[in-house]
Design an enzyme around this catalytic site. Structure first.
Site, short mmCIF file in Angstrom:
data_model
loop_
_atom_site.label_atom_id
_atom_site.label_comp_id
_atom_site.label_asym_id
_atom_site.label_seq_id
_atom_site.Cartn_x
_atom_site.Cartn_y
_atom_site.Cartn_z
N SER A 79 -7.23 -56.45 25.41
CA SER A 79 -5.92 -56.48 24.82
C SER A 79 -5.63 -57.34 23.56
O SER A 79 -4.43 -57.30 22.94
CB SER A 79 -4.80 -56.32 25.66
OG SER A 79 -4.76 -57.44 26.48
N THR A 181 -0.87 -58.65 25.32
CA THR A 181 -0.59 -59.45 24.19
C THR A 181 -0.42 -61.17 24.65
O THR A 181 0.30 -61.49 25.43
CB THR A 181 0.77 -59.14 23.30
OG1 THR A 181 0.66 -57.89 22.95
CG2 THR A 181 1.27 -59.97 22.28
N THR A 199 -2.76 -59.61 19.25
CA THR A 199 -2.84 -58.66 20.06
C THR A 199 -3.70 -57.39 19.39
O THR A 199 -3.79 -57.58 18.15
CB THR A 199 -1.46 -57.97 20.53
OG1 THR A 199 -1.48 -56.72 21.32
CG2 THR A 199 -0.81 -57.30 19.09
N ARG A 209 -0.50 -47.49 13.47
CA ARG A 209 0.47 -47.97 14.51
C ARG A 209 0.49 -49.30 14.39
O ARG A 209 -0.27 -50.03 14.70
CB ARG A 209 0.47 -47.47 15.95
CG ARG A 209 1.50 -47.89 16.65
CD ARG A 209 1.49 -49.23 17.46
NE ARG A 209 2.47 -49.31 18.21
CZ ARG A 209 2.49 -50.42 19.11
NH1 ARG A 209 1.46 -51.39 19.04
NH2 ARG A 209 3.28 -50.80 20.19
N THR A 232 5.93 -59.36 24.90
CA THR A 232 4.82 -58.60 25.38
C THR A 232 5.29 -57.33 25.88
O THR A 232 6.60 -57.22 26.50
CB THR A 232 3.93 -59.30 26.22
OG1 THR A 232 2.90 -58.32 26.66
CG2 THR A 232 4.61 -59.52 27.56
N GLY A 233 4.57 -56.34 25.77
CA GLY A 233 4.91 -55.19 26.41
C GLY A 233 4.93 -53.98 25.20
O GLY A 233 4.37 -54.04 24.07
N1 ASP Z 1 3.38 -55.53 22.42
C1 ASP Z 1 2.10 -55.15 21.68
C2 ASP Z 1 2.39 -54.13 20.99
O1 ASP Z 1 3.32 -53.18 21.20
C3 ASP Z 1 1.39 -54.79 23.22
C4 ASP Z 1 1.49 -55.28 24.43
O2 ASP Z 1 2.10 -56.56 24.35
O3 ASP Z 1 1.17 -54.89 25.32
O4 ASP Z 1 1.70 -53.81 20.16
#
Ligand code: ASP
Length: 323
Positions: A79, A181, A199, A209, A232-233
């Site tokens: 990731s 991330t 990330t 994107r 994160t997320g």
């Molecule tokens: N926040 C990151 C994104 O949306 C991905 C992640 O943290 O899983 O690109």
């Protein structure tokens, strides 16, 4: 605690740190010891690297950059950096940003073939009149700064993508390998706060994107008087609520880091029609005193913290419908 007493406490703490600067560790008035570094997920090698720099009186910005680079170079992490899972068309593209204690920031968006996105983001901040560089322009800039182009799609990530392509079902993956991330926040011995995040974004995203991670205020925010936060997320949800800025502003109002993270998560969960059951968002935060906190929507999020007590992975609290 009201805003005024918070600022006052902070001011006294800073003074204490200044006076104790010659010592290996510096104690604030509240007996919180600096330096300190925290990061999203279980990334002890990254916090270890940052800590080594902080301990030698290093600058929090250097600690952040070097700490994040550890995960960017880790091919096994799918990731971040090299080995990141690609978009639907098989391209690995990276997003990263960095912010220092003077309020300077830099970011790269949709960067391909260069694994150390955090270092490119830092150079955008330091060597250009801009804050963000995207795509081909970001790569061109990186190459002009001496970065080496390389293929970031590892055999493992390619094989996973080929497998995914058979069904092409797009679901954001929650807590991918308990490692996602990398967001990092550090306070150095001069009581200066910096932060960064890096990330490869969501696995199997649409080509082009961009998530929250390179967007100052969403994926990361630092205010050296107050503290810092990083996310994160599912980036789309973080962007819609300008999450990291929100966390820092809540701390400005006197919320503890944990309360601030929790309130920002509630902002997402409580949106009309939110389908929060299907995605993860997690925040970590630190205030000027070195107090830390984290909060997530789902179970499984964690924070790594390295301070004078050692390098520790701490499970995060998460949203509980009953509260
Ligand atoms: N926040 C990151 C994104 O949306 C991905 C992640 O943290 O899983 O690109």
């Amino acid at each position: 605690m009201d805003r005024r007493s918070f600022i006052k406490r902070t001011g006294v703490a800073s003074l204490g740190i200044g006076l104790n600067f010659h010592k290996t560790f510096s104690k604030t008035k509240n007996d919180i010891t600096l330096p300190i570094v925290i990061a999203t997920w279980d990334v002890k090698k990254a916090t270890q690297k940052a800590w080594e720099i902080l301990l030698k009186n290093g600058d929090s910005l250097d600690a952040i950059e070097q700490g994040c680079r550890i995960e960017e170079a880790n091919e096994k992490g799918q990731s971040v950096g090299i080995g990141g899972l690609p978009d639907r068309e098989g391209n690995v593209s990276l997003d990263a940003c960095i912010m220092d204690y003077k309020g300077n920031c830099g970011s790269v968006v949709y960067l391909k073939n260069i694994k150390h996105a955090i270092s490119v983001a830092r150079l955008v901040m330091e060597k250009t009149p801009h804050v963000m560089l995207a795509g081909d322009g970001a790569k061109k800039f990186a190459v002009s700064m001496g970065f080496k182009e390389e293929n970031l799609l590892t055999e493992k990530s390619e094989a996973d993508w080929v497998k995914w392509k058979k069904k092409e079902k797009y679901n954001p993956i929650i807590n991918i390998e308990n490692h996602d991330t990398i967001g990092m926040l550090a306070i150095d011995k001069n009581n200066n706060i910096s932060g960064g995040c890096t990330t490869s974004g969501l696995a199997y995203k649409m080509q082009g994107r961009v998530g929250d991670s390179p967007i100052i205020g969403s994926g990361l925010y630092i205010d050296n008087e107050i503290g810092g936060a990083v996310a994160t997320g599912l980036g789309e949800e973080v962007i819609k609520t300008v999450g990291s800025f929100l966390v820092v502003e809540l701390m400005r109002q006197g919320y503890s880091p944990e309360e601030a993270c929790k309130t920002a998560i509630h902002r997402i969960v409580n949106k009309p029609g939110s389908n929060y059951q299907n995605f993860q968002v997690g925040y970590i935060a630190i205030n000027k005193n070195g107090d830390t906190g984290s909060y997530a929507i789902q179970k499984g999020f964690s924070m790594t913290k390295y301070d004078m007590n050692g390098n520790e992975n701490i499970s995060s609290l998460f949203f509980d419908k009953k509260i």
